[in-house]
Design a protein around this motif. Structure first.
Motif, PDB file in Angstrom:
ATOM      1  N   SER A  62       0.834  -1.207   0.000  1.00  0.00           N
ATOM      2  CA  SER A  62       0.000   0.000   0.000  1.00  0.00           C
ATOM      3  C   SER A  62       0.869   1.258   0.000  1.00  0.00           C
ATOM      4  O   SER A  62       0.525   2.258  -0.643  1.00  0.00           O
ATOM      5  CB  SER A  62      -0.921   0.021   1.231  1.00  0.00           C
ATOM      6  OG  SER A  62      -1.824  -1.055   1.174  1.00  0.00           O
ATOM      7  N   GLN A 102      -7.315   0.466  -0.364  1.00  0.00           N
ATOM      8  CA  GLN A 102      -7.570  -0.822   0.294  1.00  0.00           C
ATOM      9  C   GLN A 102      -8.910  -0.816   1.042  1.00  0.00           C
ATOM     10  O   GLN A 102      -9.650  -1.786   0.998  1.00  0.00           O
ATOM     11  CB  GLN A 102      -6.412  -1.123   1.246  1.00  0.00           C
ATOM     12  CG  GLN A 102      -6.405  -2.537   1.769  1.00  0.00           C
ATOM     13  CD  GLN A 102      -5.047  -2.897   2.390  1.00  0.00           C
ATOM     14  OE1 GLN A 102      -4.057  -2.221   2.189  1.00  0.00           O
ATOM     15  NE2 GLN A 102      -5.027  -3.966   3.144  1.00  0.00           N
ATOM     16  N   ASP A 178      -5.793  -1.598  -4.771  1.00  0.00           N
ATOM     17  CA  ASP A 178      -5.118  -2.153  -3.596  1.00  0.00           C
ATOM     18  C   ASP A 178      -6.023  -3.199  -2.948  1.00  0.00           C
ATOM     19  O   ASP A 178      -7.023  -2.864  -2.317  1.00  0.00           O
ATOM     20  CB  ASP A 178      -4.798  -1.011  -2.607  1.00  0.00           C
ATOM     21  CG  ASP A 178      -3.740  -1.436  -1.591  1.00  0.00           C
ATOM     22  OD1 ASP A 178      -3.341  -2.615  -1.587  1.00  0.00           O
ATOM     23  OD2 ASP A 178      -3.330  -0.573  -0.795  1.00  0.00           O
ATOM     24  N   GLU A 179      -5.692  -4.451  -3.157  1.00  0.00           N
ATOM     25  CA  GLU A 179      -6.437  -5.593  -2.613  1.00  0.00           C
ATOM     26  C   GLU A 179      -7.936  -5.512  -2.860  1.00  0.00           C
ATOM     27  O   GLU A 179      -8.728  -5.520  -1.908  1.00  0.00           O
ATOM     28  CB  GLU A 179      -6.158  -5.732  -1.112  1.00  0.00           C
ATOM     29  CG  GLU A 179      -4.713  -6.106  -0.860  1.00  0.00           C
ATOM     30  CD  GLU A 179      -4.457  -6.534   0.570  1.00  0.00           C
ATOM     31  OE1 GLU A 179      -5.369  -7.113   1.160  1.00  0.00           O
ATOM     32  OE2 GLU A 179      -3.350  -6.299   1.049  1.00  0.00           O
TER      33      GLU A 179
END
Ligand SMILES: Nc1ncnc2c1ncn2[C@@H]1O[C@H](COP(=O)(O)OP(=O)(O)OP(=O)(O)O)[C@@H](O)[C@H]1O
Ligand SMILES: [Mg+2]
Length: 350
Positions: A62, A102, A178-179
């Protein structure tokens, strides 16, 4: 890796096959006080690539994304996105990128369409173009029927899809995610990846994505960078990464009450390159010859009077690549991620 720090004078470099780079990161460092979260990382991403950043919790994924997307300052080194130095031309860089952070960040009290509209206005998408873009994106993420639904009524997977649409309202060239699939059930995860593939076939996009899910990265990424403790430990195509690990098959075998030296004895079998004891009598054995090692393993167990409870032989996976380069496991269940495993080859880690 194709990094030539000395040759870089502008944000318009190309790869050996003449494809321009969408992202160029050179010797990038992020320090928080004395703590080095990202430690001298360099890589390039070609236009049109799906590039995966893999690593365990706290690896620096991140932080890397936040630096590349202008959200936090870079301590040293440079990052260029779509030809813009993110430190010197942050506004120009921002116009070229879409970012899905995220954490889920859509406004729960607004409808799906309102969430998209706010972003489109924020990015100065002209009113006429706004409606067309939102209609198209709702179709691409399969939320057309839900455009008037309040966001709080959506499932986690649907909210992720809304955020993917939201990140694309201003037609970015590079999409950072992000994820995007962490916490989703397997069906929703597949749906999100399918949607990304679908979007990529409709729009010219370069995608940089982080994930914990090795199987997803294996199927969908053109190239993968493995980061650990802030450092880049490996970078290549999934196939090349798997080929770089000694051993071509993985045998997973569970034994009833194996003797204490069982791990060492498994190591002595022909062509075995590494053995991990995963607890409860379960062993993961990497070998260059799956069938021969399996035969020998069963013979050894019979001779020692040890019952084989289960046995499977598979090809090497990205999980094995991760263990090889970091000395630890990275599985879907992260509580297992820090099980101590001695790598057969020390690889690049000190
Ligand atoms: N603002 C901050 N101040 C101090 N340390 C930080 C800060 N942000 C991140 N870190 C630290 O930097 C390291 C990298 O964090 P980062 O969030 O980039 O990891 P990650 O790879 O994204 O992990 P995860 O998979 O859990 O999302 C971690 O050790 C984290 O604690
Ligand atoms: Mg993270």
């Amino acid at each position: 890796m194709t990094v030539d720090a000395n040759a870089k004078t502008s944000g318009s470099s190309t790869a050996a096959d003449d494809t321009p780079y969408a992202i160029e990161v050179q010797h990038i460092v992020k320090k928080y006080g004395d703590f080095i979260a990202v430690d001298d990382v360099s890589f390039n991403v070609k236009e049109g690539e799906i590039f995966g950043l893999l690593g365990p919790n706290g690896a620096g994924k991140s932080t890397l994304i936040r630096m590349m997307t202008t959200l936090i300052p870079i301590t040293s080194g440079t990052a260029w996105v779509a030809g813009h130095d993110v430190a010197k031309e942050p506004n120009a860089a921002r116009r070229m990128i879409g970012v899905i952070p995220q954490a889920l960040t859509s406004d729960l009290d607004l409808t799906v369409e309102e969430n998209l509209n706010i972003y489109a206005k924020l990015y100065d998408v002209p009113a006429k173009e706004r409606k067309r873009s939102i209609d198209e994106l709702l179709g691409l993420v399969d939320l057309t029927k839900w455009r008037d639904a309040q966001t709080k009524t959506l499932s986690g997977g649907m909210r992720r899809r809304l955020e993917i649409a939201r990140g694309l309202v201003h037609h970015p060239k590079i999409f950072f995610l992000d994820e995007p699939t962490t916490g989703l059930d397997p069906v929703s995860r597949v749906a999100v990846w399918e949607m990304l593939g679908n979007i990529k076939s409709h729009r010219q996009l370069t995608i940089l994505i982080t994930t914990h899910y090795m199987d997803e990265a294996d199927r969908l990424c053109d190239r993968i960078a493995i980061v650990d403790h802030g450092k880049l430990v490996a970078l290549d195509s999934p196939m090349a990464l798997k080929a770089s690990v000694p051993g071509s098959n993985v045998i997973e075998a569970q034994f009833e009450d194996p003797p204490e030296d069982w791990e060492q004895r498994l190591h002595t079998l022909d062509e075995v390159t590494s053995v991990q004891h995963e607890g409860a009598g379960m062993y993961r054995v990497l070998t260059g010859n799956g069938s021969r090692t399996t035969t020998e393993l069963v013979e050894m167990a019979v001779e020692a009077g040890v019952e084989v409870k289960s046995l499977s032989v598979q090809n090497t996976t990205l999980d094995d690549v991760f263990v090889h380069y970091t000395g630890r496991q990275l599985r879907d269940e992260l509580q297992k991620a820090y099980a101590f495993v001695m790598p057969q080859s020390p690889g690049l880690r000190p």
